[in-house]
Design an enzyme around this catalytic site. Structure first.
Site, PDB file in Angstrom:
ATOM      1  N   ARG A 115       0.945  -1.184  -0.117  1.00 14.23           N
ATOM      2  CA  ARG A 115       0.010  -0.094  -0.129  1.00 14.23           C
ATOM      3  C   ARG A 115       0.960   1.274   0.118  1.00 14.23           C
ATOM      4  O   ARG A 115       0.212   2.437  -0.233  1.00 14.23           O
ATOM      5  CB  ARG A 115      -0.769  -0.162   1.211  1.00 14.23           C
ATOM      6  CG  ARG A 115      -2.226   0.398   1.580  1.00 14.23           C
ATOM      7  CD  ARG A 115      -3.149  -0.060   0.711  1.00 14.23           C
ATOM      8  NE  ARG A 115      -4.396   0.368   1.223  1.00 14.23           N
ATOM      9  CZ  ARG A 115      -5.345  -0.575   1.560  1.00 14.23           C
ATOM     10  NH1 ARG A 115      -5.213  -1.972   1.291  1.00 14.23           N
ATOM     11  NH2 ARG A 115      -6.656   0.076   2.079  1.00 14.23           N
TER      12      ARG A 115
ATOM     13  N   ARG B 258     -10.104   7.964   2.566  1.00 16.78           N
ATOM     14  CA  ARG B 258      -9.429   6.902   2.179  1.00 16.78           C
ATOM     15  C   ARG B 258      -8.694   7.390   0.598  1.00 16.78           C
ATOM     16  O   ARG B 258      -7.905   6.752   0.230  1.00 16.78           O
ATOM     17  CB  ARG B 258     -10.152   5.500   2.100  1.00 16.78           C
ATOM     18  CG  ARG B 258     -10.527   5.087   3.523  1.00 16.78           C
ATOM     19  CD  ARG B 258     -11.785   4.301   3.649  1.00 16.78           C
ATOM     20  NE  ARG B 258     -11.605   3.123   2.993  1.00 16.78           N
ATOM     21  CZ  ARG B 258     -12.662   2.229   2.393  1.00 16.78           C
ATOM     22  NH1 ARG B 258     -13.754   2.450   2.755  1.00 16.78           N
ATOM     23  NH2 ARG B 258     -12.534   0.861   2.010  1.00 16.78           N
TER      24      ARG B 258
ATOM     25  N   ARG C  89     -19.404  -1.554   6.908  1.00 21.16           N
ATOM     26  CA  ARG C  89     -18.039  -1.016   7.185  1.00 21.16           C
ATOM     27  C   ARG C  89     -18.092   0.286   7.822  1.00 21.16           C
ATOM     28  O   ARG C  89     -18.493   1.131   7.205  1.00 21.16           O
ATOM     29  CB  ARG C  89     -17.128  -1.283   6.123  1.00 21.16           C
ATOM     30  CG  ARG C  89     -16.446  -2.798   6.144  1.00 21.16           C
ATOM     31  CD  ARG C  89     -15.663  -3.122   4.945  1.00 21.16           C
ATOM     32  NE  ARG C  89     -14.580  -2.278   4.927  1.00 21.16           N
ATOM     33  CZ  ARG C  89     -13.443  -2.521   3.995  1.00 21.16           C
ATOM     34  NH1 ARG C  89     -13.403  -3.500   3.162  1.00 21.16           N
ATOM     35  NH2 ARG C  89     -12.748  -1.663   3.862  1.00 21.16           N
TER      36      ARG C  89
HETATM   37  P1  G5P Z   1      -8.883  -3.026   2.910  1.00 18.96           P
HETATM   38  O1  G5P Z   1      -9.892  -3.860   3.404  1.00 18.96           O
HETATM   39  O2  G5P Z   1      -8.069  -3.497   1.887  1.00 18.96           O
HETATM   40  P2  G5P Z   1      -9.733  -1.191   0.581  1.00 18.96           P
HETATM   41  O3  G5P Z   1      -9.974   0.264   0.867  1.00 18.96           O
HETATM   42  O4  G5P Z   1      -8.425  -1.487  -0.292  1.00 18.96           O
HETATM   43  O5  G5P Z   1      -9.725  -1.823   1.903  1.00 18.96           O
HETATM   44  P3  G5P Z   1     -11.947  -2.274  -0.039  1.00 18.96           P
HETATM   45  O6  G5P Z   1     -12.686  -1.182   0.466  1.00 18.96           O
HETATM   46  O7  G5P Z   1     -11.988  -3.427   0.590  1.00 18.96           O
HETATM   47  O8  G5P Z   1     -10.568  -1.565  -0.500  1.00 18.96           O
HETATM   48  P4  G5P Z   1     -12.297  -3.459  -2.642  1.00 18.96           P
HETATM   49  O9  G5P Z   1     -11.959  -4.584  -2.107  1.00 18.96           O
HETATM   50  O10 G5P Z   1     -11.552  -2.966  -3.738  1.00 18.96           O
HETATM   51  O11 G5P Z   1     -12.635  -2.224  -1.662  1.00 18.96           O
HETATM   52  O12 G5P Z   1     -14.062  -3.560  -3.293  1.00 18.96           O
HETATM   53  P5  G5P Z   1     -15.091  -4.811  -3.370  1.00 18.96           P
HETATM   54  O13 G5P Z   1     -15.362  -4.985  -1.568  1.00 18.96           O
HETATM   55  O14 G5P Z   1     -14.667  -6.013  -4.067  1.00 18.96           O
HETATM   56  O15 G5P Z   1     -16.170  -3.975  -3.766  1.00 18.96           O
HETATM   57  C1  G5P Z   1     -16.903  -2.862  -3.112  1.00 18.96           C
HETATM   58  C2  G5P Z   1     -18.487  -2.704  -3.548  1.00 18.96           C
HETATM   59  O16 G5P Z   1     -18.608  -2.436  -5.180  1.00 18.96           O
HETATM   60  C3  G5P Z   1     -19.299  -3.935  -3.291  1.00 18.96           C
HETATM   61  O17 G5P Z   1     -20.352  -3.515  -2.764  1.00 18.96           O
HETATM   62  C4  G5P Z   1     -19.089  -4.759  -4.599  1.00 18.96           C
HETATM   63  O18 G5P Z   1     -20.247  -5.631  -4.567  1.00 18.96           O
HETATM   64  C5  G5P Z   1     -19.181  -3.707  -5.573  1.00 18.96           C
HETATM   65  N1  G5P Z   1     -18.397  -3.986  -6.786  1.00 18.96           N
HETATM   66  C6  G5P Z   1     -17.158  -4.820  -6.989  1.00 18.96           C
HETATM   67  N2  G5P Z   1     -16.822  -4.850  -7.918  1.00 18.96           N
HETATM   68  C7  G5P Z   1     -17.577  -4.394  -9.017  1.00 18.96           C
HETATM   69  C8  G5P Z   1     -17.843  -4.148 -10.341  1.00 18.96           C
HETATM   70  O19 G5P Z   1     -16.981  -4.573 -11.116  1.00 18.96           O
HETATM   71  N3  G5P Z   1     -18.810  -3.422 -10.908  1.00 18.96           N
HETATM   72  C9  G5P Z   1     -19.759  -3.033  -9.908  1.00 18.96           C
HETATM   73  N4  G5P Z   1     -20.792  -2.347 -10.441  1.00 18.96           N
HETATM   74  N5  G5P Z   1     -19.886  -3.101  -8.735  1.00 18.96           N
HETATM   75  C10 G5P Z   1     -18.719  -3.707  -8.093  1.00 18.96           C
HETATM   76  O20 G5P Z   1      -8.475  -2.028   3.973  1.00 18.96           O
HETATM   77  C11 G5P Z   1      -9.028  -1.319   4.927  1.00 18.96           C
HETATM   78  C12 G5P Z   1      -8.273  -0.731   5.779  1.00 18.96           C
HETATM   79  O21 G5P Z   1      -7.204  -1.513   6.514  1.00 18.96           O
HETATM   80  C13 G5P Z   1      -6.104  -0.945   6.536  1.00 18.96           C
HETATM   81  C14 G5P Z   1      -6.171   0.620   6.299  1.00 18.96           C
HETATM   82  O22 G5P Z   1      -6.441   1.449   7.241  1.00 18.96           O
HETATM   83  C15 G5P Z   1      -7.339   0.521   5.193  1.00 18.96           C
HETATM   84  O23 G5P Z   1      -7.996   1.724   4.902  1.00 18.96           O
HETATM   85  N6  G5P Z   1      -5.044  -1.564   5.683  1.00 18.96           N
HETATM   86  C16 G5P Z   1      -3.686  -1.301   5.454  1.00 18.96           C
HETATM   87  N7  G5P Z   1      -3.134  -0.485   6.153  1.00 18.96           N
HETATM   88  C17 G5P Z   1      -1.764  -0.304   5.837  1.00 18.96           C
HETATM   89  N8  G5P Z   1      -1.156  -1.127   4.872  1.00 18.96           N
HETATM   90  C18 G5P Z   1      -1.907  -2.221   4.344  1.00 18.96           C
HETATM   91  N9  G5P Z   1      -1.133  -2.890   3.508  1.00 18.96           N
HETATM   92  C19 G5P Z   1      -3.140  -2.217   4.745  1.00 18.96           C
HETATM   93  N10 G5P Z   1      -4.238  -2.980   4.116  1.00 18.96           N
HETATM   94  C20 G5P Z   1      -5.349  -2.804   5.034  1.00 18.96           C
HETATM   95 MG    MG Z   2     -11.386  -5.366  -0.109  1.00 19.82          MG
END
Ligand code: G5P
Ligand code: MG
Length: 216
Positions: free
Chosen positions: A88, A171, A160
């Site tokens: 990240r 974010r 969430r």
């Molecule tokens: P996370 O958990 O890694 P993020 O912010 O990277 O969180 P997030 O929110 O989990 O990413 P995602 O996985 O990219 O998003 O998306 P998803 O859950 O698959 O889909 C989101 C929505 O869109 C859903 O409702 C889904 O149904 C819809 N959707 C998905 N794909 C599509 C599509 O193709 N079309 C459409 N129409 N809809 C779609 O990290 C959370 C926190 O943990 C910490 C940080 O504090 C971070 O903020 N963290 C870290 N901190 C430091 N270093 C790291 N490496 C860290 N990892 C986590």
């Molecule tokens: Mg995710």
């Protein structure tokens, strides 16, 4: 095969990683899920991470590198996986490279999911997650059959903490400042594949497969 899936919050990293793992038998390693599990279990890591996550900030690099080293090279290590949400920051990417060199392995492909900010905000605002099995829904495009209940396990669906409007903005800002520089970092490696992610999850999955195996 070892993959990294990169892209802004809510672009669909978790959704596509689940599909890829189901189809190709790889292990899904989501640092966000690991941290949320630690918070649920009330561990020391969870306590430490919660303060950063609820504000939409990143957990410190040293903590994350420790988690990932254990996950990739500890007792439960797997040969074939997708890293979702890690690295990240440039410091995490450099730390990961050092670990790979030490263990004589390498990343095969980095997938970058690309969508508009407006779409991303809509996706995150309407996301609901199962408290029990982590299945992900979307109230607009992929709602559960029964409101508030998971189709798969009947568990409670919740929003969430970091999917509230003000935290989403934070974010996205953190992504631009701290994570987006990784795009150039990996472009130089020659293994970066940019995937259009503006359509439905099925369409995006087809785009990824076309890149990885020529659409077979
Ligand atoms: P996370 O958990 O890694 P993020 O912010 O990277 O969180 P997030 O929110 O989990 O990413 P995602 O996985 O990219 O998003 O998306 P998803 O859950 O698959 O889909 C989101 C929505 O869109 C859903 O409702 C889904 O149904 C819809 N959707 C998905 N794909 C599509 C599509 O193709 N079309 C459409 N129409 N809809 C779609 O990290 C959370 C926190 O943990 C910490 C940080 O504090 C971070 O903020 N963290 C870290 N901190 C430091 N270093 C790291 N490496 C860290 N990892 C986590
Ligand atoms: Mg995710």
């Amino acid at each position: 095969m070892k993959l990294i899936i990169l892209g802004p919050p809510g672009v669909g990293k978790g959704t596509q990683t689940q599909r890829l793992c189901a189809e190709f038998g790889m292990t899904h390693i989501s640092t966000g899920d690991i941290l949320r599990e630690a918070i649920k279990n009330g561990t020391k890591l969870g306590e430490q991470a919660n303060a950063f996550m609820t504000k939409g900030e990143l957990v410190p690099d040293a903590v994350m590198l420790g988690i990932i080293e254990e996950k990739l090279f500890g007792k439960q290590a797997q040969a074939s996986y997708i890293l979702d949400g890690f690295p990240r920051t440039i410091a995490q990417a450099e730390g990961l490279e050092k670990l790979f060199k030490l263990h004589d392995v390498r990343i095969d492909v980095i997938l970058l999911l690309d969508a508009e900010v407006r779409q991303i905000i809509d996706r995150l605002s309407a996301r609901r997650t199962c408290r029990n099995c982590n299945a992900v829904y979307n109230l607009m495009t992929n709602p559960p059959k029964q409101a508030g209940r998971c189709d798969t396990c009947g568990g409670d669906l919740f929003q969430r903490n970091d999917d509230k409007a003000e935290t989403i903005t934070k974010r996205l800002d953190v992504y631009t400042r701290q994570t987006e520089p990784l795009v150039d970092f990996y472009r130089k490696s020659g293994n970066l594949r940019v995937i259009p992610a503006t359509g439905t999850p099925d369409e995006v999955f087809q785009n990824i497969k076309k890149e990885l195996i020529g659409g077979k």
